[in-house]
Design a protein around this motif. Structure first.
Motif, PDB file in Angstrom:
ATOM      1  N   LEU A 124       0.871  -1.163   0.000  1.00  0.00           N
ATOM      2  CA  LEU A 124       0.000   0.000   0.000  1.00  0.00           C
ATOM      3  C   LEU A 124       0.912   1.217   0.000  1.00  0.00           C
ATOM      4  N   THR A 125       0.784   2.055  -1.012  1.00  0.00           N
ATOM      5  CA  THR A 125       1.578   3.267  -1.109  1.00  0.00           C
ATOM      6  C   THR A 125       0.641   4.444  -0.932  1.00  0.00           C
ATOM      7  N   VAL A 126       0.965   5.313   0.012  1.00  0.00           N
ATOM      8  CA  VAL A 126       0.098   6.441   0.354  1.00  0.00           C
ATOM      9  C   VAL A 126       0.879   7.733   0.135  1.00  0.00           C
ATOM     10  N   TYR A 127       0.211   8.711  -0.459  1.00  0.00           N
ATOM     11  CA  TYR A 127       0.803  10.013  -0.731  1.00  0.00           C
ATOM     12  C   TYR A 127      -0.025  11.094  -0.064  1.00  0.00           C
ATOM     13  N   ALA A 128       0.643  12.147   0.378  1.00  0.00           N
ATOM     14  CA  ALA A 128      -0.061  13.317   0.895  1.00  0.00           C
ATOM     15  C   ALA A 128       0.807  14.542   0.655  1.00  0.00           C
ATOM     16  N   SER A 129       0.155  15.675   0.424  1.00  0.00           N
ATOM     17  CA  SER A 129       0.911  16.915   0.268  1.00  0.00           C
ATOM     18  C   SER A 129       0.217  18.017   1.051  1.00  0.00           C
ATOM     19  N   GLY A 130       1.031  18.905   1.560  1.00  0.00           N
ATOM     20  CA  GLY A 130       0.571  20.012   2.386  1.00  0.00           C
ATOM     21  C   GLY A 130       1.745  20.496   3.200  1.00  0.00           C
ATOM     22  N   SER A 131       1.484  21.256   4.232  1.00  0.00           N
ATOM     23  CA  SER A 131       2.571  21.694   5.108  1.00  0.00           C
ATOM     24  C   SER A 131       3.112  20.477   5.857  1.00  0.00           C
ATOM     25  N   ALA A 132       4.301  20.614   6.421  1.00  0.00           N
ATOM     26  CA  ALA A 132       4.905  19.501   7.159  1.00  0.00           C
ATOM     27  C   ALA A 132       3.979  19.036   8.289  1.00  0.00           C
ATOM     28  N   ASP A 133       3.394  19.977   9.017  1.00  0.00           N
ATOM     29  CA  ASP A 133       2.502  19.605  10.114  1.00  0.00           C
ATOM     30  C   ASP A 133       1.237  18.924   9.611  1.00  0.00           C
ATOM     31  N   GLU A 134       0.673  19.409   8.495  1.00  0.00           N
ATOM     32  CA  GLU A 134      -0.527  18.778   7.936  1.00  0.00           C
ATOM     33  C   GLU A 134      -0.242  17.346   7.484  1.00  0.00           C
ATOM     34  N   VAL A 135       0.884  17.159   6.821  1.00  0.00           N
ATOM     35  CA  VAL A 135       1.245  15.821   6.342  1.00  0.00           C
ATOM     36  C   VAL A 135       1.544  14.904   7.528  1.00  0.00           C
ATOM     37  N   GLY A 136       2.227  15.428   8.533  1.00  0.00           N
ATOM     38  CA  GLY A 136       2.494  14.641   9.729  1.00  0.00           C
ATOM     39  C   GLY A 136       1.206  14.195  10.403  1.00  0.00           C
ATOM     40  N   GLN A 137       0.249  15.100  10.512  1.00  0.00           N
ATOM     41  CA  GLN A 137      -1.036  14.760  11.113  1.00  0.00           C
ATOM     42  C   GLN A 137      -1.786  13.746  10.264  1.00  0.00           C
ATOM     43  N   PHE A 138      -1.719  13.922   8.934  1.00  0.00           N
ATOM     44  CA  PHE A 138      -2.375  12.982   8.027  1.00  0.00           C
ATOM     45  C   PHE A 138      -1.845  11.562   8.249  1.00  0.00           C
ATOM     46  N   PHE A 139      -0.535  11.387   8.273  1.00  0.00           N
ATOM     47  CA  PHE A 139       0.022  10.044   8.440  1.00  0.00           C
ATOM     48  C   PHE A 139      -0.189   9.495   9.847  1.00  0.00           C
ATOM     49  N   SER A 140      -0.212  10.355  10.838  1.00  0.00           N
ATOM     50  CA  SER A 140      -0.552   9.906  12.193  1.00  0.00           C
ATOM     51  C   SER A 140      -1.985   9.384  12.225  1.00  0.00           C
ATOM     52  N   ASP A 141      -2.898  10.129  11.613  1.00  0.00           N
ATOM     53  CA  ASP A 141      -4.299   9.701  11.539  1.00  0.00           C
ATOM     54  C   ASP A 141      -4.435   8.431  10.706  1.00  0.00           C
ATOM     55  N   PHE A 142      -3.655   8.345   9.634  1.00  0.00           N
ATOM     56  CA  PHE A 142      -3.716   7.175   8.762  1.00  0.00           C
ATOM     57  C   PHE A 142      -3.325   5.907   9.518  1.00  0.00           C
ATOM     58  N   THR A 143      -2.223   5.957  10.262  1.00  0.00           N
ATOM     59  CA  THR A 143      -1.810   4.750  10.986  1.00  0.00           C
ATOM     60  C   THR A 143      -2.819   4.392  12.074  1.00  0.00           C
ATOM     61  N   ARG A 144      -3.439   5.376  12.676  1.00  0.00           N
ATOM     62  CA  ARG A 144      -4.480   5.084  13.664  1.00  0.00           C
ATOM     63  C   ARG A 144      -5.695   4.415  13.003  1.00  0.00           C
TER      64      ARG A 144
END
Length: 151
Positions: free
Chosen positions: A25-45
């Motif tokens: 599974l390959t996941v991509y996200a773009s935005g500010s560093a904090d937005e992307v960090g939050q996205f991947f934190s939410d994704f793993t949860r």
């Protein structure tokens, strides 16, 4: 898989996408560093919450996939991996979308439990590592793909 995981994360406020194949599974996200960090934190949860997905959720997401790729569902199709390896192991990766429609809720959960673990994960960031990144993935042995026997 990605449809269900993103469903568990809603609302999502960054540009994102994902691709699933037979064993990744390959996941991509773009935005500010904090937005992307939050996205991947939410994704793993959301991976840990897959048990919350209902049969109705799965049915709904299968309909979306069918709408996105209507020509893939008329009949089984074969790609290069299927021609080379047959209908086992990695050869099933290109066999076609009808197999997607037959996947059960438990098969989706089992696939995630096998592949989506800390020991199988790698991350790459094109900017500074986000301060908001907080990944929580289960530990487990590295999942190995079945290698087809060569004649």
């Amino acid at each position: 898989m990605e449809h269900l995981l993103f469903r568990l994360m809603e609302p999502i406020s960054v540009e994102h996408s994902a691709v699933v194949d037979d064993n990744s599974l390959t996941v991509y996200a773009s935005g500010s560093a904090d937005e992307v960090g939050q996205f991947f934190s939410d994704f793993t949860r959301s991976i840990g919450r897959l048990g919350e997905v209902t049969e109705q959720d799965l049915k709904f997401e299968k309909r979306i996939i069918r709408i996105e790729h209507p020509n893939n569902f008329d009949e089984p199709s074969a790609g290069l991996l299927t021609y080379r390896y047959g209908l086992h192991g990695v050869g099933l990766a290109n066999f076609g979308a009808p197999s997607t429609m037959d996947m059960t809720r438990q098969e989706v959960i089992d696939w995630a439990a096998w592949w989506l673990r800390a020991d199988n994960t790698s991350l790459a960031f094109s900017q500074t590592l986000p301060a908001t990144l907080d990944l929580l993935l289960p530990r487990g042995p590295v999942a190995h793909t079945e290698q087809p026997k060569r004649c």
